[in-house]
Design a protein around this motif. Structure first.
Motif, PDB file in Angstrom:
ATOM      1  N   THR A  38     -18.240  -4.340   0.669  1.00 37.17           N
ATOM      2  CA  THR A  38     -17.188  -3.306   0.853  1.00 37.17           C
ATOM      3  C   THR A  38     -16.492  -3.649   2.354  1.00 37.17           C
ATOM      4  O   THR A  38     -17.060  -4.069   3.206  1.00 37.17           O
ATOM      5  CB  THR A  38     -18.099  -1.845   1.268  1.00 37.17           C
ATOM      6  N   MET A  69     -12.893   0.059   1.344  1.00 34.41           N
ATOM      7  CA  MET A  69     -12.594  -0.393  -0.118  1.00 34.41           C
ATOM      8  C   MET A  69     -13.906  -1.069  -0.381  1.00 34.41           C
ATOM      9  O   MET A  69     -14.360  -1.730   0.119  1.00 34.41           O
ATOM     10  CB  MET A  69     -11.630  -1.736  -0.100  1.00 34.41           C
ATOM     11  N   ASP A  70     -14.289  -0.310  -1.768  1.00 36.20           N
ATOM     12  CA  ASP A  70     -15.472  -0.664  -2.491  1.00 36.20           C
ATOM     13  C   ASP A  70     -15.439  -1.710  -3.328  1.00 36.20           C
ATOM     14  O   ASP A  70     -14.382  -1.790  -4.160  1.00 36.20           O
ATOM     15  CB  ASP A  70     -16.301   0.696  -3.016  1.00 36.20           C
ATOM     16  N   GLU A  92     -12.953  -7.822  -4.613  1.00 35.01           N
ATOM     17  CA  GLU A  92     -12.693  -8.918  -5.467  1.00 35.01           C
ATOM     18  C   GLU A  92     -11.734 -10.109  -4.847  1.00 35.01           C
ATOM     19  O   GLU A  92     -11.008  -9.749  -3.933  1.00 35.01           O
ATOM     20  CB  GLU A  92     -12.287  -8.412  -6.685  1.00 35.01           C
ATOM     21  N   ASP A 139      -8.102  -9.087  -3.433  1.00 40.49           N
ATOM     22  CA  ASP A 139      -8.257  -8.257  -2.547  1.00 40.49           C
ATOM     23  C   ASP A 139      -7.978  -9.256  -1.185  1.00 40.49           C
ATOM     24  O   ASP A 139      -7.949  -8.727  -0.109  1.00 40.49           O
ATOM     25  CB  ASP A 139      -9.448  -7.238  -2.221  1.00 40.49           C
ATOM     26  N   SER A 156      -5.146   3.617  -5.249  1.00 43.69           N
ATOM     27  CA  SER A 156      -6.468   2.990  -5.859  1.00 43.69           C
ATOM     28  C   SER A 156      -7.444   4.027  -5.792  1.00 43.69           C
ATOM     29  O   SER A 156      -7.864   4.397  -4.590  1.00 43.69           O
ATOM     30  CB  SER A 156      -6.699   1.492  -5.716  1.00 43.69           C
ATOM     31  N   ASN A 157      -8.334   4.223  -6.747  1.00 42.06           N
ATOM     32  CA  ASN A 157      -9.553   5.051  -6.436  1.00 42.06           C
ATOM     33  C   ASN A 157     -10.616   4.480  -5.663  1.00 42.06           C
ATOM     34  O   ASN A 157     -11.774   5.075  -5.258  1.00 42.06           O
ATOM     35  CB  ASN A 157     -10.339   5.480  -7.903  1.00 42.06           C
ATOM     36  N   VAL A 158     -10.682   3.068  -5.563  1.00 41.16           N
ATOM     37  CA  VAL A 158     -11.804   2.223  -4.656  1.00 41.16           C
ATOM     38  C   VAL A 158     -11.289   2.239  -3.197  1.00 41.16           C
ATOM     39  O   VAL A 158     -12.017   1.785  -2.499  1.00 41.16           O
ATOM     40  CB  VAL A 158     -11.863   0.706  -5.190  1.00 41.16           C
ATOM     41  N   THR A 166      -9.372  -7.375 -12.190  1.00 38.81           N
ATOM     42  CA  THR A 166      -8.792  -6.873 -10.667  1.00 38.81           C
ATOM     43  C   THR A 166      -9.089  -5.304 -10.900  1.00 38.81           C
ATOM     44  O   THR A 166      -9.244  -4.731 -12.072  1.00 38.81           O
ATOM     45  CB  THR A 166      -7.645  -7.322 -10.204  1.00 38.81           C
ATOM     46  N   HIS A 167      -8.721  -4.537  -9.737  1.00 37.55           N
ATOM     47  CA  HIS A 167      -8.683  -3.193  -9.767  1.00 37.55           C
ATOM     48  C   HIS A 167      -7.597  -2.584 -10.762  1.00 37.55           C
ATOM     49  O   HIS A 167      -7.485  -1.582 -11.116  1.00 37.55           O
ATOM     50  CB  HIS A 167      -8.613  -2.534  -8.500  1.00 37.55           C
ATOM     51  N   HIS A 168      -6.418  -3.536 -10.646  1.00 39.07           N
ATOM     52  CA  HIS A 168      -5.191  -2.856 -11.659  1.00 39.07           C
ATOM     53  C   HIS A 168      -5.222  -3.465 -12.590  1.00 39.07           C
ATOM     54  O   HIS A 168      -4.019  -3.270 -13.259  1.00 39.07           O
ATOM     55  CB  HIS A 168      -3.873  -3.500 -10.549  1.00 39.07           C
TER      56      HIS A 168
END
Length: 861
Positions: free
Chosen positions: A293, A352-353, A356, A359, A335-337, A514-516
């Motif tokens: 995190t 940010m959780d 990766e 990031d 972003s939700n994270v 990735t988050h996206h």
């Protein structure tokens, strides 16, 4: 009837005189002025007769006493008590026009209070109208006092600034007061902010109208003549020197007239911008591992938080906004994270959780400080971005390896080759994807340096991405890249050629989501190089070069053949040949021409297309020819023969190459020598005829080709035999450009090139001046193989003499014959005409009889 008419005219004139009479006017009084100030009284006359320029006199009356002040026409008019002031120009009279003057007093005194009368001497034919006018003047004491209070020397942006100025004066009927606040900046003139008065009105400066309307400027009037101007929400533009000005006014002729003005400097005010005290920096851990995190804190500090409202944004790589909080405290994120919050005054956090590798980058905090104006309006006072911090994310080690093997290796050209790339410990990969890239390395034939080319790749989505070099073979199925299993990849060469021999390797990369919803490379492993070679057992290829036609001199022809000898040569194999030359031992070779397996001729590093030829004269034999050899063609010639096979029935693939021995092209060179001769078709010519002279050049020794030899030709003429003075008649340069000298006679000349080495001069319509000696000179030019022209020494022919004959009888017989015939014709005509006239005009046809009368007697006579 006459008397009543005269009476009517007198009555009309009388009334006209009364309505058009002289009129003298002065300002309407009473007038109030302040002592020590300059004052002026204007006097004007109208509707007068006489001269255009009128004279004036001023007098002042104190009760019943009257004194003379000043006159335009009498310098001794002034009262003795005023003489000194008149001489010092303290009291003066200024003419503003023919009918207007102005009485001026530089420094008014209280004793100047009086009733002033302006009069004009009469210049009218009749006395009518008024000839003087009076105005009451009251001069009061100077009682205006300014007492400004010094404002604060510095004020922070957004705070209020109070400007207090005390103004006092004695009350006098008809006198009014105004107070003005103004600012003086370094590079501009003084600018008014607000003016209070005269009367009860307020006047706002043009650049401050909106601010005053929005309530950003306030006026306060205290008891005791104290006035204050308050500027709320100070901005950097408010910095400068402030001035307070008091003015006294009177109402005259329907308008305001300023009678006194005093100004006092209040002080210099500096507005401290918010940007000077605004500071932003980031704290937090910046070295993480995949899945950790991220916690970052943005600290914002400023000298005056009370008037500031902050907008804070977290940036990724200076451009992408991750999260933002506005003045209203509402948080926006992409972003939700991500999560962002304010944990204290000027303290903002970012969390940010599950980070990766995507990031990893530069994180910064951008702060915008807003200041509120009146009526709730906000403006951007300062903006500052923190120094970015580098966040490093270490991917988790998946601990897998990659091996490369060659289960199938070609034994001969055209056989199949297979390479397998295997990923071990594939069970460690969970949500990751794999991609593979195949590479080929080989030593450069000319430099010996290793070069690496990519063959093709299978990306993380399983799509084939061929390289430009191998695209054609991959599209035709000659090279195949496939995935057998999740961790097994294969490279297959359907028909292996000699050019495929070299080192092969594969590179496998892992890709994480990735988050996206995208994929990012998380790790990469590459195998050691695996060597692939073709055995040469049973293969034999040799090339022999020999001279079949040696060159003996410049311009001759050189021929050589290239003979291929091979024990193993397939029936459908193709041969290519490349001809190279070395100028000397140890010098670099130069590629001249080549013939491909499709027998297409190609010039390599030579521009002599018309001189070079390369053809196949047998199944395994080629002939190379150079026509018109030059000195630069000398050197050592060799052949490079390649064996080609068709991979798919269309395109050729090279198998092997061999070089031949070297043959020498050499010959002796003798510098050419030139000779010139001149002849004429006749040595004697008559006027108006044409004479032709020819100039012939011959070359001995090593003669260059016709295309590489040119001449400059010049023709000269001398009027007398043996004369040393010869004039240039005409010339032709080596490009064929003809130039002729100016001629005075009616004859003309022309030049022509009869053959490669023969030139002619023609003289048309010869005259006596064309006789004399003639000769020609030539300048040879020789072009080298590189295209550069060099000039040889001039050569001059011998002289020939041309005689223009002049035939006297031939030139005179026709004129004499014509003259005799004309004279004879005229004589005969005159004789015949005379006879006709004598017969027709002079003959008497009447008969006169003799008289019969006798002479009279002399006596009677």
């Amino acid at each position: 009837m006459g008397a009543p008419l005269l009476l009517l005219l007198l009555t009309f004139c009388s009334f006209s005189g009364l309505s058009w009479g002289r009129k003298v006017s002065v300002p309407e009084g009473p007038l109030v002025r302040v002592e020590g100030q300059e004052l002026s009284l204007r006097c004007e006359v109208s509707d007068y007769e006489g001269p255009q320029e009128q004279d004036f006199e001023w007098k002042a009356a104190h009760g019943s006493d009257s004194i003379s002040v000043i006159s335009t026409f009498d310098s001794s008019f002034s009262d003795p008590s005023l003489t000194e002031r008149v001489l010092s120009k303290d009291v003066s009279l200024h003419r503003l026009g023919d009918s207007t003057v102005e009485l001026r007093i530089k420094e008014a005194r209280v004793t100047d209070s009086a009733t002033y009368t302006c009069s004009t001497p009469s210049t009218d034919s009749t006395i009518s109208g008024n000839y003087d006018a009076s105005v009451q003047l009251k001069v009061i004491h100077d009682s205006l006092v300014l007492a400004p209070e010094a404002p604060v020397s510095s004020v922070r942006e957004g705070r209020s600034l109070s400007l207090r100025c005390s103004v006092s004066h004695d009350f006098t009927e008809g006198k009014y007061l105004s107070v003005t606040w103004s600012i003086k900046k370094e590079t501009s003139t003084e600018e008014d902010l607000v003016t209070f008065g005269p009367g009860v009105g307020i006047t706002v400066g043009g650049n401050f109208t909106q601010r005053y309307a929005d309530g950003g400027m306030h006026l306060h009037s205290d008891t005791g003549g104290s006035y204050s101007l308050v500027l709320s929400g100070a901005v950097p533009a408010d910095q400068g020197m402030y001035v307070c000005t008091g003015r006294e006014w009177t109402r005259e002729q329907g308008g305001w007239n300023r009678i006194q003005e005093k100004a006092a400097v209040m002080g210099q005010v500096v507005v401290v911008p918010t940007a000077e005290s605004l500071a932003v920096h980031i704290l937090g851990s910046t070295t993480l591992t995949t899945g950790d995190t991220l916690n970052l804190t943005c600290w914002v500090s400023a000298d005056d938080h009370a008037v500031l409202s902050l907008e804070v944004s977290w940036l990724f790589n200076a451009t992408q906004v991750l999260a933002h909080v506005g003045r209203d405290g509402v948080v926006a994120k992409n972003s939700n994270v991500l999560s962002m919050s304010q944990v204290g005054e000027g303290v903002f956090s970012l969390e940010m959780d599950g980070v990766e590798p995507s990031d990893m980058g530069l994180y910064s905090c951008r702060v915008r400080a807003m200041v509120q104006r009146s009526k709730g309006n906000w403006y951007l006072a300062a903006e500052k971005t923190s120094t970015p911090v580098q966040v490093s994310i270490t991917p988790k080690d998946l601990a897998f390896s990659v091996t490369l093997d060659s289960p199938v290796v070609a034994q001969y050209v055209g056989d199949q080759t297979e390479l397998v790339c295997q990923v071990t410990n594939i069970s460690l990969l969970r949500c990751e994807r794999l991609s593979v890239s195949w590479f080929y390395s080989a030593a450069n034939a000319s430099t010996g340096q290793m070069s690496t080319d990519i063959i093709a790749s299978l990306n993380e989505n399983g799509s084939l991405v061929p390289s430009e070099k191998y695209m054609s073979r991959i599209e035709r199925g000659l090279v195949m890249v496939t995935r057998l299993e999740q961790g097994t990849f294969k490279l297959r060469l359907l028909r292996t050629a000699n050019t495929d021999a070299g080192d092969y390797s594969c590179r496998v990369a892992t890709w994480a989501p990735t988050h996206h919803g995208l994929w990012i490379k998380s790790s990469e492993h590459q195998t050691q190089a695996l060597k692939v070679s073709l055995p040469s057992k049973g293969l034999s290829l040799s090339v022999v070069a020999r001279t079949t036609r040696p060159a003996t001199s410049c311009g001759s022809t050189f021929e050589m053949t290239c003979q291929v000898k091979s024990k193993v040569l397939q029936a459908d194999a193709g041969l290519s040949v490349l001809i190279s030359v070395q100028e000397g031992v140890g010098t670099p070779s130069r590629r001249l021409a080549s013939l491909g397996p499709d027998l297409v001729f190609k010039l390599e590093e030579s521009s002599q297309q018309d001189r070079l030829s390369l053809v196949k004269i047998g199944k395994e034999e080629f002939r190379f020819r150079i026509q018109g050899v030059q000195l630069t063609d000398r050197g050592f010639y060799s052949c490079e023969v390649g064996v080609w096979s068709r991979q798919d029935g269309n395109d050729w693939s090279e198998g092997m190459k061999r070089d031949s021995n070297k043959v020498q092209l050499s010959f002796e060179y003798t510098k050419p020598s030139f000779e010139i001769s001149i002849v004429s078709d006749t040595s004697n010519v008559y006027p108006w005829e044409t004479v032709k002279m020819e100039c012939t050049l011959s070359v001995s020794g090593t003669s260059p080709s016709i295309d590489d030899l040119a001449y400059d030709i010049h023709w000269y003429q001398g009027r007398f035999s043996g004369s040393g003075s010869l004039a240039l008649l005409a010339s032709m340069d080596r490009w064929g450009m003809v130039k002729k000298s100016r001629r005075n006679d009616s004859s003309d000349c022309s030049l022509e090139r009869l053959k490669d080495h023969k030139f002619a001069l023609n003289i048309h319509g010869t005259q006596d001046s064309d006789g004399g000696e003639y000769y020609c000179s030539a300048t040879p030019w020789i072009r080298s193989n590189t295209g550069v022209w060099s000039r040889e020494p001039d050569i001059i022919s011998k002289k020939i003499f041309i005689n223009v004959k002049f035939a006297l009888w031939d030139s005179m017989k026709l004129p004499l014959m014509y003259g005799m015939c004309a004279s004879l014709s005229v004589g005969l005509f005159s004789l015949i005409l005379g006879l006709i006239c004598a017969q027709c005009c002079c003959r008497n046809t009447t008969h006169t009889p003799r008289t019969r009368i006798k002479l009279m007697d002399l006596e009677v006579d």
